[in-house]
Scaffold this active site. Structure first.
Site, PDB file in Angstrom:
ATOM      1  N   GLU A 303     -18.282 -31.806  -8.085  1.00 44.37           N
ATOM      2  CA  GLU A 303     -17.054 -31.021  -7.935  1.00 44.37           C
ATOM      3  C   GLU A 303     -16.848 -30.104  -9.140  1.00 44.37           C
ATOM      4  O   GLU A 303     -16.220 -29.054  -9.035  1.00 44.37           O
ATOM      5  CB  GLU A 303     -15.860 -31.987  -7.771  1.00 44.37           C
ATOM      6  CG  GLU A 303     -14.684 -31.383  -7.042  1.00 44.37           C
ATOM      7  CD  GLU A 303     -13.636 -32.428  -6.635  1.00 44.37           C
ATOM      8  OE1 GLU A 303     -13.988 -33.404  -5.954  1.00 44.37           O
ATOM      9  OE2 GLU A 303     -12.471 -32.254  -6.995  1.00 44.37           O
ATOM     10  N   HIS A 332     -37.198 -49.812  -2.918  1.00 43.50           N
ATOM     11  CA  HIS A 332     -37.824 -50.115  -1.631  1.00 43.50           C
ATOM     12  C   HIS A 332     -37.415 -49.117  -0.554  1.00 43.50           C
ATOM     13  O   HIS A 332     -37.531 -49.387   0.624  1.00 43.50           O
ATOM     14  CB  HIS A 332     -37.488 -51.555  -1.228  1.00 43.50           C
ATOM     15  CG  HIS A 332     -38.023 -52.536  -2.228  1.00 43.50           C
ATOM     16  ND1 HIS A 332     -39.260 -53.114  -2.110  1.00 43.50           N
ATOM     17  CD2 HIS A 332     -37.510 -52.965  -3.413  1.00 43.50           C
ATOM     18  CE1 HIS A 332     -39.475 -53.894  -3.170  1.00 43.50           C
ATOM     19  NE2 HIS A 332     -38.432 -53.814  -3.967  1.00 43.50           N
ATOM     20  N   LYS A 446      -8.310 -29.051   2.261  1.00 49.40           N
ATOM     21  CA  LYS A 446      -6.941 -29.597   2.336  1.00 49.40           C
ATOM     22  C   LYS A 446      -6.049 -28.652   3.142  1.00 49.40           C
ATOM     23  O   LYS A 446      -5.269 -29.078   3.996  1.00 49.40           O
ATOM     24  CB  LYS A 446      -6.352 -29.757   0.922  1.00 49.40           C
ATOM     25  CG  LYS A 446      -6.943 -30.902   0.104  1.00 49.40           C
ATOM     26  CD  LYS A 446      -6.152 -31.107  -1.202  1.00 49.40           C
ATOM     27  CE  LYS A 446      -6.727 -32.215  -2.050  1.00 49.40           C
ATOM     28  NZ  LYS A 446      -5.966 -32.530  -3.254  1.00 49.40           N
TER      29      LYS A 446
HETATM   30  O1  PA5 Z   1     -10.862 -34.294  -8.754  1.00 53.34           O
HETATM   31  C1  PA5 Z   1      -9.976 -33.828  -8.073  1.00 53.34           C
HETATM   32  O2  PA5 Z   1      -9.176 -32.969  -8.501  1.00 53.34           O
HETATM   33  C2  PA5 Z   1      -9.778 -34.283  -6.635  1.00 53.34           C
HETATM   34  O3  PA5 Z   1     -10.753 -35.166  -6.244  1.00 53.34           O
HETATM   35  C3  PA5 Z   1      -8.404 -34.958  -6.497  1.00 53.34           C
HETATM   36  O4  PA5 Z   1      -8.366 -36.083  -7.342  1.00 53.34           O
HETATM   37  C4  PA5 Z   1      -8.154 -35.393  -5.065  1.00 53.34           C
HETATM   38  O5  PA5 Z   1      -8.291 -34.302  -4.192  1.00 53.34           O
HETATM   39  C5  PA5 Z   1      -6.761 -36.008  -4.903  1.00 53.34           C
HETATM   40  O6  PA5 Z   1      -5.773 -35.098  -5.285  1.00 53.34           O
HETATM   41  P1  PA5 Z   1      -4.297 -35.580  -5.622  1.00 53.34           P
HETATM   42  O7  PA5 Z   1      -4.336 -36.383  -6.882  1.00 53.34           O
HETATM   43  O8  PA5 Z   1      -3.480 -34.338  -5.789  1.00 53.34           O
HETATM   44  O9  PA5 Z   1      -3.832 -36.399  -4.466  1.00 53.34           O
END
Ligand code: PA5
Length: 477
Positions: A303, A332, A446
């Site tokens: 990410e 394996h 989202k």
């Molecule tokens: O790393 C990130 O920013 C995302 O994975 C968020 O943690 C995830 O989308 C959850 O978002 P939020 O904390 O706003 O619910």
């Protein structure tokens, strides 16, 4: 630093061994010293970028200061956790992505592998669940094994707008209300200090116990703030040790030369490998306890680095696909591909010098030499031999691999690993000249979900989705 003695801390240092990335071990498939040295100035610039921007909330670099600025919060968390351990039978984290992978990782790394199956007298804390999906079957099955009135629900969401987490919250709210439980008694929020829906909900309900997900800390960099610290403390994990380990690794990496800074060197190794077309980064712990560290790392790496625009607005498509693999299990299965498939991978081995136990293998089957040779060894020796064998097999096949050596697994060494990977990611992002800390691709998904479920303000997005061409039945076979 004040955490155990200096000698102990130094004896617990996590080290990077990158011999198997070099020409000496890989021949013409490895890096020459000259090739690596060519990255010295880029690495140095990345080091300076990270150092100069440490702690800056506007750049989402607040995570660098978490090992140092949470004294009061840690004390509050420890008190709260003590009460939760006394009062509740179950502790459930509702969250997803960065709000879930850290708690899952620490639970698996530092607790008994069958923690929830242990009798209460051995567990000493509530049964523990992290619900990071909205598969209805999973929710139904969770509700079959917990009793809501005896459960503390930790709702973790920075935005308070994530559909998955908020849907779970609505289900829990309904259950608690129907059970006649005051929501305030069984729910704790971890969210933004000022904005977001959880803040509003808390205000409406007259103040739910809430921990702050600090402004400059993004989800995937949040394990060392209350997102990860509260669940860890509830599990009895030494959270001061986690933070001390992170601070220790920070000091180890406070060196501008990549030859002395393990996070900077691992970033250089990965970037240099990516430039040679190694677009897959395998994270392979030789430890069941570290299985979910690989998951956590995969989110952090994917990410953070998967981006389509440089910081100066130029189009790019960068990143490396992280793959989780478990030693010895995947010896394996996947290792066949790693040793003989395309030369497109770098394998990071996480190797323990000492496991929590040795587990002797008794003598037996003396008439069958193929089996008898194992007797008198230990399972620790066996897994370590298999780890060495994989490193050898990869190297012999000319495949880049390096090892992070972990003296033993504890809160201090886990804290080191987390901080090392976070720094490595920040350095790599700086070398790629991208925004390491945003996630526009995740946000797009989202928004599309909001539109599909009719959330106000998303009519344009809904129209965009509706304007897709009709599916061609010929392509459905
Ligand atoms: O790393 C990130 O920013 C995302 O994975 C968020 O943690 C995830 O989308 C959850 O978002 P939020 O904390 O706003 O619910």
């Amino acid at each position: 630093m004040g955490y155990k003695t200096r000698e102990w801390r130094n004896s617990m240092r996590v080290t990077l061994d990158y011999n198997n990335m070099t020409e000496k071990f890989l021949g013409d498939k490895g890096f020459t010293d000259k090739q690596l040295s060519a990255y010295a100035s880029t690495a140095n610039a990345a080091f300076r970028y990270v150092k100069e921007n440490r702690g800056k909330d506007e750049l989402y670099m607040g995570w660098t200061e978490l090992p140092y600025n949470q004294k009061e919060i840690v004390n509050d968390i420890l008190d709260t956790a003590k009460n939760i351990r006394k009062k509740f039978q179950y502790f459930v984290v509702l969250g997803i992505g960065g709000s879930a992978l850290g708690p899952i990782m620490a639970f698996n790394a530092l607790c008994h592998l069958h923690y929830n199956d242990l009798p209460k007298s051995k567990r000493k804390g509530p049964k523990f669940y992290v619900e990071d999906n909205v598969d209805p079957v999973r929710m139904r099955d969770l509700l079959d094994v917990i009793e809501p009135e005896k459960t503390c629900f930790n709702v973790v969401s920075k935005s308070g707008a994530t559909s998955e987490t908020m849907a779970q919250y609505l289900i829990v709210l309904d259950l608690l209300t129907k059970a006649g439980v005051n929501v305030k008694d069984n729910v704790i929020f971890t969210t933004d200090a000022k904005k977001g829906n959880l803040k509003k909900i808390s205000d409406e309900l007259g103040g739910i116990k809430s921990y702050v997900l600090p402004d400059g800390v993004g989800g995937r960099f949040s394990q060392l703030c209350p997102v990860g610290l509260l669940p860890a403390a509830v599990l009895g994990i030494d959270i001061k040790g986690l933070l001390a380990g992170a601070a220790y690794m920070d000091s180890v990496c406070n060196k501008p030369s990549m030859r002395q800074n393990p996070a900077l060197m691992s970033a250089v190794l990965q970037i240099a490998a990516m430039e040679q077309g190694k677009n897959v980064g395998v994270m392979m712990p030789y430890s069941d306890n570290l299985k979910y560290l690989a998951d956590w790392y995969c989110q952090l790496w994917a990410e953070s680095l998967g981006k389509n625009e440089t910081l100066d607005g130029k189009p790019c498509n960068v990143g490396q696909t992280p793959v989780k693999s478990l030693g010895v299990t995947d010896q394996h299965s996947q290792v066949q591909l790693y040793t003989e498939g395309p030369y497109d991978k770098v394998v990071t081995l996480l190797s323990l010098k000492k496991y929590g136990c040795e587990m002797p293998i008794p003598h037996g089957c003396e008439n069958i030499p193929d089996v008898a040779f194992l007797g008198g060894h230990t399972m620790e020796e066996l897994i370590q031999a298999e780890n060495a064998a994989t490193a050898y097999a990869l190297t012999k096949a000319g495949r880049m691999n390096y090892t992070l050596w972990i003296p033993e697994l504890n809160a201090f060494t886990l804290g080191q690993l987390l901080f090392l990977f976070e720094l490595q990611t920040a350095y790599a992002g700086a070398m790629l000249n991208i925004n390491t800390f945003n996630q526009p691709g995740v946000e797009e998904g989202k928004k599309a979900t909001f539109a599909l479920l009719g959330k106000a303000g998303y009519t344009d997005k809904k129209q965009e989705l509706d304007s897709l061409p009709a599916k061609d039945p010929k392509c459905v076979i």
